[in-house]
Write a protein that holds these residues in place. Sequence first.
Motif, PDB file in Angstrom:
ATOM      1  N   LEU A  98       0.476  -1.279   0.111  1.00  0.00           N
ATOM      2  CA  LEU A  98      -0.030   0.258   0.112  1.00  0.00           C
ATOM      3  C   LEU A  98       0.810   1.116  -0.183  1.00  0.00           C
ATOM      4  N   PHE A  99       1.887   1.284   1.010  1.00  0.00           N
ATOM      5  CA  PHE A  99       2.812   2.125   1.317  1.00  0.00           C
ATOM      6  C   PHE A  99       3.276   2.649  -0.962  1.00  0.00           C
ATOM      7  N   ALA A 100       3.837   1.477  -1.219  1.00  0.00           N
ATOM      8  CA  ALA A 100       4.165   1.788  -2.842  1.00  0.00           C
ATOM      9  C   ALA A 100       3.772   2.418  -3.581  1.00  0.00           C
ATOM     10  N   GLU A 101       2.093   2.669  -3.154  1.00  0.00           N
ATOM     11  CA  GLU A 101       0.857   2.392  -4.184  1.00  0.00           C
ATOM     12  C   GLU A 101       0.867   4.105  -3.575  1.00  0.00           C
ATOM     13  N   GLY A 102       0.802   4.494  -2.252  1.00  0.00           N
ATOM     14  CA  GLY A 102       0.506   5.430  -2.182  1.00  0.00           C
ATOM     15  C   GLY A 102      -0.438   6.096  -1.239  1.00  0.00           C
ATOM     16  N   ASN A 103      -1.414   4.022  -0.703  1.00  0.00           N
ATOM     17  CA  ASN A 103      -2.842   4.115  -0.799  1.00  0.00           C
ATOM     18  C   ASN A 103      -2.402   4.129   0.285  1.00  0.00           C
ATOM     19  N   ASN A 104      -1.173   4.113   1.365  1.00  0.00           N
ATOM     20  CA  ASN A 104      -0.762   3.541   3.392  1.00  0.00           C
ATOM     21  C   ASN A 104      -1.344   4.733   3.878  1.00  0.00           C
ATOM     22  N   TYR A 105      -3.187   5.079   3.894  1.00  0.00           N
ATOM     23  CA  TYR A 105      -3.318   6.151   5.012  1.00  0.00           C
ATOM     24  C   TYR A 105      -3.099   6.276   5.975  1.00  0.00           C
ATOM     25  N   ASP A 106      -3.103   5.469   6.471  1.00  0.00           N
ATOM     26  CA  ASP A 106      -2.950   4.952   8.333  1.00  0.00           C
ATOM     27  C   ASP A 106      -1.085   4.684   7.934  1.00  0.00           C
ATOM     28  N   ILE A 107      -0.529   4.541   7.632  1.00  0.00           N
ATOM     29  CA  ILE A 107       1.281   4.462   7.696  1.00  0.00           C
ATOM     30  C   ILE A 107       0.845   5.454   9.335  1.00  0.00           C
ATOM     31  N   TYR A 108       0.699   6.814   9.539  1.00  0.00           N
ATOM     32  CA  TYR A 108       1.303   7.127  10.350  1.00  0.00           C
ATOM     33  C   TYR A 108       1.162   6.125  11.992  1.00  0.00           C
ATOM     34  N   ASN A 109       0.165   5.333  11.926  1.00  0.00           N
ATOM     35  CA  ASN A 109       0.416   4.098  13.049  1.00  0.00           C
ATOM     36  C   ASN A 109       1.292   3.876  12.857  1.00  0.00           C
ATOM     37  N   LYS A 110       2.007   3.114  12.062  1.00  0.00           N
ATOM     38  CA  LYS A 110       3.621   2.431  11.885  1.00  0.00           C
ATOM     39  C   LYS A 110       4.148   2.907  11.974  1.00  0.00           C
ATOM     40  N   MET A 111       5.433   4.089  10.957  1.00  0.00           N
ATOM     41  CA  MET A 111       5.831   5.009  10.834  1.00  0.00           C
ATOM     42  C   MET A 111       5.789   6.070  11.650  1.00  0.00           C
ATOM     43  N   GLY A 112       7.267   5.981  12.159  1.00  0.00           N
ATOM     44  CA  GLY A 112       7.156   6.982  13.651  1.00  0.00           C
ATOM     45  C   GLY A 112       7.866   6.262  15.026  1.00  0.00           C
ATOM     46  N   SER A 150      -1.151  10.991   4.656  1.00  0.00           N
ATOM     47  CA  SER A 150      -1.626  10.001   5.943  1.00  0.00           C
ATOM     48  C   SER A 150      -1.522  11.969   6.721  1.00  0.00           C
ATOM     49  N   ASN A 151      -0.673  12.505   6.153  1.00  0.00           N
ATOM     50  CA  ASN A 151      -0.574  13.398   7.193  1.00  0.00           C
ATOM     51  C   ASN A 151      -1.818  14.516   6.938  1.00  0.00           C
ATOM     52  N   ALA A 152      -2.572  14.404   6.147  1.00  0.00           N
ATOM     53  CA  ALA A 152      -3.376  15.380   6.431  1.00  0.00           C
ATOM     54  C   ALA A 152      -4.848  14.393   6.937  1.00  0.00           C
ATOM     55  N   LEU A 153      -4.675  13.177   6.571  1.00  0.00           N
ATOM     56  CA  LEU A 153      -5.749  12.813   7.309  1.00  0.00           C
ATOM     57  C   LEU A 153      -4.809  12.239   9.135  1.00  0.00           C
ATOM     58  N   PHE A 154      -4.106  12.862   8.666  1.00  0.00           N
ATOM     59  CA  PHE A 154      -3.532  12.330  10.943  1.00  0.00           C
ATOM     60  C   PHE A 154      -4.079  13.149  11.335  1.00  0.00           C
ATOM     61  N   TRP A 155      -3.407  14.935  11.577  1.00  0.00           N
ATOM     62  CA  TRP A 155      -4.648  16.138  11.940  1.00  0.00           C
ATOM     63  C   TRP A 155      -6.067  15.881  12.084  1.00  0.00           C
ATOM     64  N   ILE A 156      -6.609  15.178  11.179  1.00  0.00           N
ATOM     65  CA  ILE A 156      -7.947  15.402  10.959  1.00  0.00           C
ATOM     66  C   ILE A 156      -8.955  14.440  12.297  1.00  0.00           C
ATOM     67  N   GLU A 157      -7.593  13.053  11.755  1.00  0.00           N
ATOM     68  CA  GLU A 157      -8.228  12.077  12.593  1.00  0.00           C
ATOM     69  C   GLU A 157      -8.019  11.500  13.679  1.00  0.00           C
ATOM     70  N   LYS A 158      -6.227  12.220  13.971  1.00  0.00           N
ATOM     71  CA  LYS A 158      -6.010  12.788  15.516  1.00  0.00           C
ATOM     72  C   LYS A 158      -5.955  13.449  16.705  1.00  0.00           C
ATOM     73  N   TYR A 159      -6.135  14.260  15.961  1.00  0.00           N
ATOM     74  CA  TYR A 159      -6.286  15.339  17.376  1.00  0.00           C
ATOM     75  C   TYR A 159      -7.409  16.080  16.899  1.00  0.00           C
ATOM     76  N   HIS A 160      -8.776  15.625  15.521  1.00  0.00           N
ATOM     77  CA  HIS A 160      -9.864  16.028  15.998  1.00  0.00           C
ATOM     78  C   HIS A 160     -10.010  17.872  14.801  1.00  0.00           C
ATOM     79  N   ILE A 161      -8.904  17.716  14.440  1.00  0.00           N
ATOM     80  CA  ILE A 161      -9.051  19.103  13.561  1.00  0.00           C
ATOM     81  C   ILE A 161     -10.317  19.241  12.858  1.00  0.00           C
ATOM     82  N   ASP A 162     -11.325  20.151  12.516  1.00  0.00           N
ATOM     83  CA  ASP A 162     -12.105  20.214  11.105  1.00  0.00           C
ATOM     84  C   ASP A 162     -11.672  20.467   9.891  1.00  0.00           C
ATOM     85  N   ALA A 163     -10.965  21.006   9.559  1.00  0.00           N
ATOM     86  CA  ALA A 163     -10.198  21.860   8.415  1.00  0.00           C
ATOM     87  C   ALA A 163      -9.024  22.537   8.712  1.00  0.00           C
ATOM     88  N   LEU A 164      -8.221  22.328   7.102  1.00  0.00           N
ATOM     89  CA  LEU A 164      -6.756  21.947   6.983  1.00  0.00           C
ATOM     90  C   LEU A 164      -6.857  23.559   5.491  1.00  0.00           C
TER      91      LEU A 164
END
Length: 743
Positions: free
Chosen positions: A117-131, A402-416
């Motif tokens: 998924l990462f090689a495809e660019g579609n591992n949207y939850d990658i922040y749960n593995k990387m870091g 994934s970073n855009a999703l990270f702020w919305i999903e982990k920090y409940h940000i409403d908009a970027l």
Amino acid sequence: MNDKLNNWINWVLYDELIEGKINAPKHLLGNHDYGDGQVITCYKPHSASVSIKSPSGKVTYQMEKVSEEGFYGIYFPNKKFKGNKYRLITEYYDGTSVTSADCYSFDGLFTDYDAYLFAEGNNYDIYNKMGAHPMTIDGVKGTYFAVWAPDARRVSVVGNFNMWDGQLNPMQIHSASGVYELFIPDVLPGAIYKFQIMTRYGDILYKADPYGNYDQFRPDNANIVVDLNTYKWKDAKWIKSRSAIDRVERTKSPMSIYECHLGSWKKKYEDSDSGFYNYREFAEMLGDYLVEMGYTHVELIGIAEYPFDGSWGYQVTNYYAPTSRYGTPDDFMFFVDRMHAKGISVILDWVPAHFPRDAHGLGRFDGMALYENADPRKGEHPDWGTYIFDYGRNEVANFLTSNALFWIEKYHIDALRVDAVASMLYLDYGKQDGQWVANKNGGKENLEAIALLQKINTVVEGRNPGAYLIAEESTAWPGVTAPASMQGLGFLFKWNMGWMNDFLEYMKIDPYFKKFNHNKLTFSLSYTYAENYILVISHDEVVHLKCSMLGKMPGLEFDKFANLRTAYGFMMGHPGKKLLFMGQEFAQEREWSEARSLDWWLLDQPLHKGMQDYVKELNNIYKKYDAFYYNDNEVMGFEWIKVDDADSGIVTFVRRGKTTKNQIMMICNFVPVERKGYRVGVPCLTEYTEILNSDDERFGGLGRTNKDKKLIAEKAPCDRSDKSIVLDIAPLSAIILKYDYKK
């Protein structure tokens, strides 16, 4: 040495280990089956001895010291220990003894599917593995580390838990993905770390974790291990309510945005470059202020971690970490949670257009161009001195999505709010001939960036209904706020930079010359329905010798304030959502500086306090009457009544909401000429009630209002109508009338 042990050891890998070049240490270290038996090896430099302890702790086995460098091994003729069910006891020459699980006995967590998924660019939850992720595996507490560094010769985790020694914890590369991973027992939240990278040319780099969640306070720049899963959110009702609002409904809702740089909104200690309030303190102080002032949204600049205060947060080095200037990740979660509890939506500035060259950051991350394109014509901004993300590389696109999703999903940000979108869309942005490369079609459009923006908007909307992105886009690019499914970029809103530039130029002009520049006031209505716009007067307009908003206004002090009140009134009536930068609401006199607080002491002066009260009243009226916002993007929502009399300096227009009740008519006088008993055209024969007049004494005016007058329309042609009213219009003023439409 035991023959079995000697035969098992891969001496090529051993040499790589000792030389600090190994990228697959688990092939040599840890627990390995060998025929009917097993081999356990470890590497403990500077140690006197190592032994193995059984799970019960009752039995220990002395390991053989294979070399003086600290490589140990032991062969068991049977499979004595399963997986990681043993402990290493390391004795040092000073008498210190350390007991720990063997980090090389744990299976990797980065799966082949993750890599696919990462090689495809579609591992949207990658922040749960990387870091860096604190976790417990088989009863062992520790931290799992993962980083993408495909061109590295070797990657190690270094930190205050291993003396920053890159030879102690080399990471295991995962097949062909270029991802290195390692679980290190006993590394707990609070541990400080970096990745030590040996490049393919043998250079040693110390890099901050691209997916790290918490950083040291500047100027230190290592990462801190933190658990993002411990905060107990209380905004479930808010998130559920947000999810029920679709794109169309969002464009029909009120938005009065307060753009805010936390560090200079208020400082705890003015004489200290570290005297900041905590996110939790801001949550209460700023939250209460926003509620009192009637704002609906707050837009935060400078939240993703950055090293240099003077960049205001637009030179990001850690995209997955809220800046430690104001506290911990949990503190920032509390901030967002409290904003939601107070009814305030949170918008975060997001900077996917470029990143700085700081040595510890993303630039040349593994010794080669990784997050940026190797060709400087594609990978560098010559004017900004920064790198451009390689949007066509799937793993980089995945990092940003994934970073855009990270702020919305982990920090409940409403908009970027996406910064500098124009620089992403155009390959020649800020470049001269020879400094850029055309796309495959011979054009200047950045096809990869376009595709990525469309994808991010689509994925964010699909996974988090009600969350959205806003574009800061300064050109006439078509369809910025059209859905990606209709070949648009997919943003929900776009900053109206054209309106801002024209309007501020108009407001700065001496009143005598305004009649020659009338089109600067009116031109924006020719394109206002092309996009879903936000009218902005942002931080960029009150820095770099551009003057404060008050400083832009012509005339002496009293006229400056009257001009500014008129400007804000016109802005509130113009179609589009609203944004003011902090300090503008009380007419800050000095330009903004990130190094100091706003000049709150100005509120002791009546004119400044009056301006604050005026903006508060504008916000409350704006929210109360849907005519101001419901049809922002519909032709029926706006109509000029008086627009072509440039000599008078007066414009009038109406705003219509979703019903015939409580419609709005605005009258703006941009010249210092009082008009008593002045006739203006109106849309229908009904009574008009003045609900706001910028010349009201409570706002700092002289009280030349119509609040005690009955303004009843009569059949008398005026302007573009056959109906009109007569009223008094103060010089440099904005008047808001409400009425119920009648045929």
